[in-house]
Motif scaffolding. Sequence first.
Motif, PDB file in Angstrom:
ATOM      1  N   LEU A 127       0.678  -1.152   0.160  1.00  0.00           N
ATOM      2  CA  LEU A 127      -0.058  -0.061  -0.008  1.00  0.00           C
ATOM      3  C   LEU A 127       0.784   1.411  -0.150  1.00  0.00           C
ATOM      4  CD1 LEU A 127      -3.208   0.524   2.129  1.00  0.00           C
ATOM      5  CD2 LEU A 127      -1.177   2.145   2.424  1.00  0.00           C
ATOM      6  N   GLU A 128       1.922   1.187   0.942  1.00  0.00           N
ATOM      7  CA  GLU A 128       2.732   2.338   1.016  1.00  0.00           C
ATOM      8  C   GLU A 128       3.644   2.735  -0.340  1.00  0.00           C
ATOM      9  OE1 GLU A 128       5.904   4.467   4.097  1.00  0.00           O
ATOM     10  OE2 GLU A 128       5.872   2.152   3.862  1.00  0.00           O
ATOM     11  N   ASP A 173      -9.948  -6.890  12.912  1.00  0.00           N
ATOM     12  CA  ASP A 173      -9.616  -6.173  14.327  1.00  0.00           C
ATOM     13  C   ASP A 173      -8.571  -4.987  13.893  1.00  0.00           C
ATOM     14  OD1 ASP A 173     -11.865  -6.814  15.862  1.00  0.00           O
ATOM     15  OD2 ASP A 173     -10.659  -8.636  16.509  1.00  0.00           O
ATOM     16  N   LEU A 174      -7.947  -4.657  12.758  1.00  0.00           N
ATOM     17  CA  LEU A 174      -6.809  -3.892  12.502  1.00  0.00           C
ATOM     18  C   LEU A 174      -7.301  -2.596  12.365  1.00  0.00           C
ATOM     19  CD1 LEU A 174      -4.215  -3.400  11.329  1.00  0.00           C
ATOM     20  CD2 LEU A 174      -5.002  -3.792   9.002  1.00  0.00           C
ATOM     21  N   ASP A 175      -6.767  -1.669  13.217  1.00  0.00           N
ATOM     22  CA  ASP A 175      -6.827  -0.181  13.069  1.00  0.00           C
ATOM     23  C   ASP A 175      -6.135   0.287  11.613  1.00  0.00           C
ATOM     24  OD1 ASP A 175      -7.192   2.434  13.362  1.00  0.00           O
ATOM     25  OD2 ASP A 175      -5.974   2.920  14.870  1.00  0.00           O
ATOM     26  N   LEU A 176      -6.765   0.147  10.601  1.00  0.00           N
ATOM     27  CA  LEU A 176      -6.308   0.347   9.163  1.00  0.00           C
ATOM     28  C   LEU A 176      -6.178   1.804   8.988  1.00  0.00           C
ATOM     29  CD1 LEU A 176      -5.173  -0.641   6.549  1.00  0.00           C
ATOM     30  CD2 LEU A 176      -7.582  -0.740   5.767  1.00  0.00           C
ATOM     31  N   ALA A 177      -7.053   2.799   9.502  1.00  0.00           N
ATOM     32  CA  ALA A 177      -6.616   4.121   9.270  1.00  0.00           C
ATOM     33  C   ALA A 177      -5.378   4.427   9.976  1.00  0.00           C
ATOM     34  CB  ALA A 177      -8.112   4.893   9.871  1.00  0.00           C
ATOM     35  N   GLY A 178      -5.315   4.144  11.357  1.00  0.00           N
ATOM     36  CA  GLY A 178      -4.035   4.420  12.095  1.00  0.00           C
ATOM     37  C   GLY A 178      -3.110   4.105  11.510  1.00  0.00           C
ATOM     38  N   ARG A 179      -2.824   2.894  11.034  1.00  0.00           N
ATOM     39  CA  ARG A 179      -1.753   2.441  10.161  1.00  0.00           C
ATOM     40  C   ARG A 179      -1.345   3.408   8.863  1.00  0.00           C
ATOM     41  NH1 ARG A 179       0.044  -2.646  11.913  1.00  0.00           N
ATOM     42  NH2 ARG A 179       1.975  -2.298  10.642  1.00  0.00           N
ATOM     43  N   VAL A 180      -2.321   3.578   8.253  1.00  0.00           N
ATOM     44  CA  VAL A 180      -2.143   4.502   6.932  1.00  0.00           C
ATOM     45  C   VAL A 180      -1.574   5.870   7.420  1.00  0.00           C
ATOM     46  CG1 VAL A 180      -3.200   5.399   4.866  1.00  0.00           C
ATOM     47  CG2 VAL A 180      -3.749   3.027   5.560  1.00  0.00           C
ATOM     48  N   ARG A 181      -2.244   6.483   8.592  1.00  0.00           N
ATOM     49  CA  ARG A 181      -1.641   7.835   8.968  1.00  0.00           C
ATOM     50  C   ARG A 181      -0.191   7.593   9.543  1.00  0.00           C
ATOM     51  NH1 ARG A 181      -7.101   8.509  10.531  1.00  0.00           N
ATOM     52  NH2 ARG A 181      -7.009   7.396  12.584  1.00  0.00           N
ATOM     53  N   GLU A 182       0.188   6.664  10.129  1.00  0.00           N
ATOM     54  CA  GLU A 182       1.571   6.251  10.522  1.00  0.00           C
ATOM     55  C   GLU A 182       2.531   6.329   9.287  1.00  0.00           C
ATOM     56  OE1 GLU A 182       2.074   2.669  12.447  1.00  0.00           O
ATOM     57  OE2 GLU A 182       0.726   3.343  14.005  1.00  0.00           O
ATOM     58  N   MET A 183       2.055   6.114   8.068  1.00  0.00           N
ATOM     59  CA  MET A 183       2.830   6.330   6.640  1.00  0.00           C
ATOM     60  C   MET A 183       2.690   7.682   6.236  1.00  0.00           C
ATOM     61  SD  MET A 183       1.861   2.841   4.725  1.00  0.00           S
ATOM     62  CE  MET A 183       1.207   1.398   5.762  1.00  0.00           C
ATOM     63  N   PHE A 184       1.444   8.146   6.125  1.00  0.00           N
ATOM     64  CA  PHE A 184       1.122   9.480   5.512  1.00  0.00           C
ATOM     65  C   PHE A 184       0.560  10.242   6.405  1.00  0.00           C
ATOM     66  CE2 PHE A 184       1.477   6.092   2.158  1.00  0.00           C
ATOM     67  CZ  PHE A 184       2.451   6.702   1.525  1.00  0.00           C
TER      68      PHE A 184
END
Length: 384
Positions: A127-128, A173-184
């Motif tokens: 994704l990144e 149960d993945l905080d997908l929004a949070g993981r994407v915000r960590e990248m961008f």
Amino acid sequence: MADLRGGDLSRLRQLNSLTAIKALRGAGPLTLSALAERTGLSRPSMKEVADELVELGWVEEVRPSPGTMGRPARRYRFRADSGHLVGVDIGAHNVRAALSDLDGEILAETRQPVQPGAPLDERLAALERAISGCLALSRTTVEDLWTISVGTNGVIDVEGRVIYSAAVPAWRDLDLAGRVREMFPCEVLIENDSRLAALAESRRGTAKGVRDMVFLHIGRRMGAAAVIGGTVHRGFGAASGEIVMLPESRWFDAPEHLNGCAVVPEGTPPEDAAGYTLAAARNGDPDALEAVARYVDDLAVGTAAMVLILDPEVVVLGGGFSRSADVLLPPLRERLERRCMRMPEVRASTLGDECVVVGAIDYAVEHLDRQLFAPDAGPLPLTR
């Protein structure tokens, strides 16, 4: 023209500014006179509004064309390039990304392959790479990104957490929004991929302008979504359209009729198997035609249930298998005619595999409109 007789003048200026932006976004560069006519403002008032929007960075004056004789009239355009949006489709086999301006015009697209059983971090890395590839192709930077909108399989809560995903079990149960915000570090939106695909078809695809629609998201897995009254329906718990979870719908295993057909050469990758069957059916192979018949039998069960409940104007066949609409639509129509009290029009998608990533862009644009350009959104900020 906005009229707040006796009301707050700053509120009046805000509404006039929004009216001007709406006119410019729908028509492109306009002269002050044309803009005043479209908004109902006087020309002097329109000049004040235009100057303020230029100062805020939302509008710019367009240079006159080379060779223009005399004093050209001033023309203005909405600065859709003042920020950028990214749409992402996280599939089982690919991660697609597209970058657009603030009006949703796509400027760059990339795709990263990923294996269905890939570990969580590997899928997130794809994704990144996909988003970074769009930035590189369009020569933009992370600082230019306003919103990233992501479509993925599963039930998504309001915070962008994936509650459940059949296609990507590691998502659960993945905080997908949070993981994407960590990248961008920008605003991140997460939505079910079938609903985004339905949004795209209703905004710029085969169902543009249709207010009531059922969208069939068919490919290596099955999904569905509904548009009701012109709005994509999420449901109380954002689980609308998950008819594949009902065993009686016969959707979960339906693709296996195509994948396991005798015409599929031994050793064919799973992602290509159904394509062989559909191509053989197009050429009249009896085994392939029988496999397609069994597949459509199952597809029609869940589709008829949705049609009988919602009574849509249109059913759209979308997703990867929509490339074989010439093979699938005739038998699907025939089976629905036997089951449905009122037969809807059945159409093939015009967006195909791009439906989710395009829908993600449209979702980001609509979010931006609600956030900044709605009458109750508050004063327009400076652009970044």
